[in-house]
Design an enzyme around this catalytic site. Structure first.
Site, PDB file in Angstrom:
ATOM      1  N   LYS A   1      -1.557   1.908  -3.596  1.00 60.65           N
ATOM      2  CA  LYS A   1      -1.387   0.994  -2.463  1.00 60.65           C
ATOM      3  C   LYS A   1      -0.216   0.064  -2.743  1.00 60.65           C
ATOM      4  CE  LYS A   1      -5.060  -0.594   0.350  1.00 60.65           C
ATOM      5  NZ  LYS A   1      -6.303  -1.377   0.417  1.00 60.65           N
ATOM      6  N   ILE A   2       0.694   0.039  -1.781  1.00 61.89           N
ATOM      7  CA  ILE A   2       1.933  -0.718  -1.937  1.00 61.89           C
ATOM      8  C   ILE A   2       2.060  -1.664  -0.751  1.00 61.89           C
ATOM      9  CG2 ILE A   2       4.469  -0.470  -1.970  1.00 61.89           C
ATOM     10  CD1 ILE A   2       3.544   0.984  -4.357  1.00 61.89           C
TER      11      ILE A   2
END
Ligand code: E4P
Length: 214
Positions: free
Chosen positions: A83-84
């Protein structure tokens, strides 16, 4: 529509997995912090339970550091998705990770434009936070509908994960909109089971069964 469970709680993940209703897991730093446990231990347990995508979030804000964190986390399992956050640095990291075949989930998405950029950068998933938009008086689900239309029109490969779900109606609306995934908190999955007519019907069947001569 796939269903992911939005939690880092092992009991919740185990129960939902046993029910056969989940295809993956999403976590975030807040959900991990709630468990008050060693991060790696929690992640190892989730990986041992669920055979599907498991989103783990980076905490760096510079792309190079995000990439280093992502590489380490992706070594834990082929199911790990990184997750960015939806920032220019974040998308730089997505581009690099995509080239290395590391799956990404661009998080903290609150607009259709952000989703388009994330898809262009090569995100595997994009997560619009609909509940948080509803909280400030916007129609969160409308951005999901628009994203589905645009992604389908241009055949974008990025999958839309409807996130920040607050109640069962959000799940139905996500499915009607054609989202690829809804990531749902455990308490909402529980509510999806409930119907008073199911309870009343079951009680009646059980009490009538007692009257059958045996
Ligand atoms: C999942 O990817 C998100 O981090 C999560 O759904 C956010 O939910 P919240 O708005 O209830 O914190």
């Amino acid at each position: 529509m796939k269903i992911f469970i939005d939690t880092a709680n092992i009991n919740e993940i185990q129960m939902a997995n046993d029910w056969g209703v989940i295809d993956g897991v999403t976590t975030n730093p807040t959900l991990i912090a709630k468990e008050n446990r060693d991060f790696n231990e929690v992640v190892r347990e989730i990986i041992s339970i669920v055979n599907g995508p498991i989103s783990l979030e980076v905490i760096s804000i510079q792309s190079e550091e995000m990439v280093n964190e992502a590489i380490k986390m992706s070594e834990l399992s082929t199911n790990v998705v990184i997750k960015i956050p939806m920032t220019p640095e974040g998308l730089k990291a997505v581009k690099i990770l995509n080239a290395r075949n590391i799956k990404t989930n661009v998080t903290l998405v609150f607009s259709v434009n952000q989703a388009i950029l994330a898809a262009k950068a090569g995100a595997t998933y994009v997560s619009p936070f609909i509940g948080r938009l509803d909280d400030i008086g916007h129609d969160g689900m409308q951005i999901v509908r628009d994203m589905v239309t645009i992604f389908n029109t241009y055949n974008f490969q990025t999958e839309i994960i409807v996130a920040s779900i607050r109640h069962p109606l959000h799940v139905i609306e996500a499915a009607k909109a054609g989202a690829h995934v809804a990531t749902i908190p455990f308490n909402v999955i529980e509510k999806m089971f409930s119907h008073p007519l199911t309870d009343a019907g079951l009680n009646k069947f059980l009490s009538d069964w007692k009257k059958v001569p045996k």
